[in-house]
Design an enzyme around this catalytic site. Sequence first.
Site: not given
Length: 285
Positions: A135, A137, A197, A200-201, A227, A230, A232
Amino acid sequence: NKLRKRVSLDQDENLPKCPEIPPDLGPLDIKFAYNMSLLKIISQNPNLQPGGHSRPKYCTALQKIAIIIPFRNRESHLRTWLYYMHPFLQQQQADYGVYVVEQTEDTLFNRAKLMNVGYSVAIKDYNYTCFIFTDVDIIPMDGRNLFRCSDNPRHMANSVDKFNFKLPYNDIFGGIVAFTKEQFIKVNGFSNVFWGWGGEDDELFQRVVAMGMKVERPDQTIARSKMISHKRDPGNESTGKSFHLIKKAHERLHKDGLNSLIYTIISITSHKLYTKITVDIGNGE
Ligand code: UDH
Ligand code: NGS
């Protein structure tokens, strides 16, 4: 410029191998307080080759690492990532290239499919042996957290400030993962069918297990990471379909992944700090 030249870094074959553990690594002071300028980051990284590539000057790195970042509309996070991660990777004597994979359509985001596209483009660029999917972030807080591949796929976001430096659940596989080329091919990459969202992981974790591999993680103290907080993103809502898909991972993995990946490259551009892949991955319909 679809015909952009592949990575060609001259290498002195007579250089000694780099050490397993690079010297002088330790805790880092990570602050997200200021807006990074790209020009400043470029001037602070004079040894980068076009497309955001670098390799150690005085030794041959043990792995060749492609860093793949899924991306849409996160310019300031990307600047922060580049600001911290280029020095981090060079300090680790990494032979690496950075690939930012941008979804061009403003329909539902598909993080996993962008990862597959990043892998597929990078593998044609250079003889990478290790793929780190991250990612934009998450920034590691310690240089000893080696961005490397191992005998099994690795989950490297196992100690994030957001989760109080603990695993929120045992099988979490989000944020940052590292696969050798062989490991990634073995699981047929990520699934392509996770739009929006979440999940998938977790599905990738199930693929790893289904193919008889284990997940490795770095030491939780060394792996401490920050991280950027932020909201969504618009266009990345959860569809609620993930749980159903995850359950069938072991069946679907053979037909949904690298071997069924369809995309249209809009452009591949070598920036000073990264290679930008802009891609149309469709909209899931
Ligand atoms: N990403 C983008 N653009 C988007 C969505 C995602 O670039 O519009 C990329 C980016 O690399 C990001 C990654 O995909 O780091 C994962 O995105 P995410 O939104 O799933 O991940 P994260 O866990 O945030 O960072 C989840 C929503 C948090 C809401 C918390 C409210 N306090
Ligand atoms: C789970 C998601 C994962 C996600 C994890 C942490 O619920 O994709 O939360 O998310 N699984 C499903 O939705 C099935 S986080 O808090 O970092 O945004 O990685």
